[in-house]
Scaffold this active site. Sequence first.
Site, PDB file in Angstrom:
ATOM      1  CB  THR A 171      -0.797  -0.062   1.067  1.00 15.82           C
ATOM      2  OG1 THR A 171      -1.807  -1.000   1.084  1.00 15.82           O
ATOM      3  CG2 THR A 171      -1.695   1.317   1.262  1.00 15.82           C
ATOM      4  CG  ASP A 230      -5.762  -3.669   0.972  1.00 17.17           C
ATOM      5  OD1 ASP A 230      -5.275  -4.375   0.089  1.00 17.17           O
ATOM      6  OD2 ASP A 230      -5.487  -3.708   2.218  1.00 17.17           O
TER       7      ASP A 230
END
Length: 535
Positions: free
Chosen positions: A73, A285
Amino acid sequence: MRKFVLAAAAALLAVPAAAQETPPPKLLVVISVDQFSADLFDEYRPQFTAGLARLASGTVFDKAFQSHANTETCPGHSTILTGDHPSRTGIIGNTWIDQSVQRPDKVIYCAEDPHVPGSNHSDYKLSAMQLRVPTLGELMKARWPASRNVAVAGKDRAAVMMSGHRVDQRWYWNGKTFATDLAPAQAPASVAGVDAAVARELSAPASGLQPTPFCASKARPIPVEGHAAVGAGNFARPAGDYDAFEASPESDGAVLALAAGMVRDMRLGQGSAPDLLSVGLSATDYVGHYYGTEGQEMCLQLLSLDRSLGDFLSYLDSTGVDYAVVLTADHGGQDLPERARLHGVSDAQRVDPALAASAVGKAVAARLGLTSPVLFGDVMGDMYVNHSLSAGDQARVLDEAIRAYRAHPQVAAVFTHDELARTPVPTGDPQAWSLLQRARASFDAQRSGDFVVILQEHVTPIGHVKKSVATHGSPWDYDRRVPILFWRPGFSGATVMAPADTVDIMPTLAALIGLPVAQGSIDGHCLDGTPAACP
């Protein structure tokens, strides 16, 4: 949470068709959907009817990549608005190890200030200090002091990496409420409003979403050893379950509601200079980690995201502001191996826990007659030899550890620090990059490990399942290939087959608003076929 977006919207105003020669937009909106692979975009594109369908009517880059190896990320978000690979941003992972730091915890979180007393990688002082390059919003403020640089996200690291060091407002979900690392003179009114709306939602249980026939066709419980079956959930949750809220379409709705509130409260796009609003949407996610990418849960998430983005864009329409949107992702992801095998991916498997740095280090130490620990890291990525060992012992540990990893059938490649340092930063079509070049784009001489381990394709780096059943982080294309969509009212785009990289987003947006970027100062380049007139 979709109703939060609707509640933020005023009456819709018609947006006139753009003329052939249009002035630069007054508001840039850059949206990152965490773990939204191009594979998922391609699979669901025919199902989208609202926001994602609208954005897909602009320019779609079919072969776009987060081109580096460590597809996590923080590195991914650091590329989007800097124009640089992690090798230049310095953001090589969500965390890395710095054995020189003067604290017991040697793990550094990508968005922390480790110099603050008491900070550690899990309880930290949020900061952009680890980011070594400026963001687009910072460059806009340097060029036009009246420009506003605003970020809203579901994760703090997404907000920090997209906005950078000079920021007007930065808000992120902290697990219970929206928070900021800044000290604003006065928080925009929308922050309290959205927090209150979330609290009201969580005060009652959620019965879950009704699946469409398409989503229902994906509902098949998949048993995972040591874990409840996944694949047929609908986001039902008890009252007060913040974790379930975070991993659901509701959380993206809250972030988009706050983004709409920032546009309203700050009158973004209505000043004398262009403004930038970056939006990090994190629910995809969490859904990918907890349920995988191919079940009913992901289907419900993506169709809900489509509707929520449609509401958000309708609100932007209602403001009358001249705006442009880019949507991309920080990385992709792969499905849990148990379901992937059912779908024909015969080599999908979980990583051998014996590949953990602690396990390999213990075996190496025993062979060399050393006291553990001698090796730090995870099961893949950056591995660090214990620098408190003598130089001779460090060299012996390095040789033995590399030999052990290269001998394992689940390991595709091992590259040393010196080997990566000697390799030029790659350029050109990221599809054609070798594993070494992909690893080089993630390499920082000060922060990277003594060597890097790359697992074979379709090996999931989760050995024993606890909470996450699936993940990302590899240099393989299911983790690297992401959508890049450019859209502006009145602009007719197309699907572009030429290769693109997320580092190209920043210079393309700079060209769109007439912001000069010195040649060679960044890794990316302006993309043709977008609303921007590339120099």
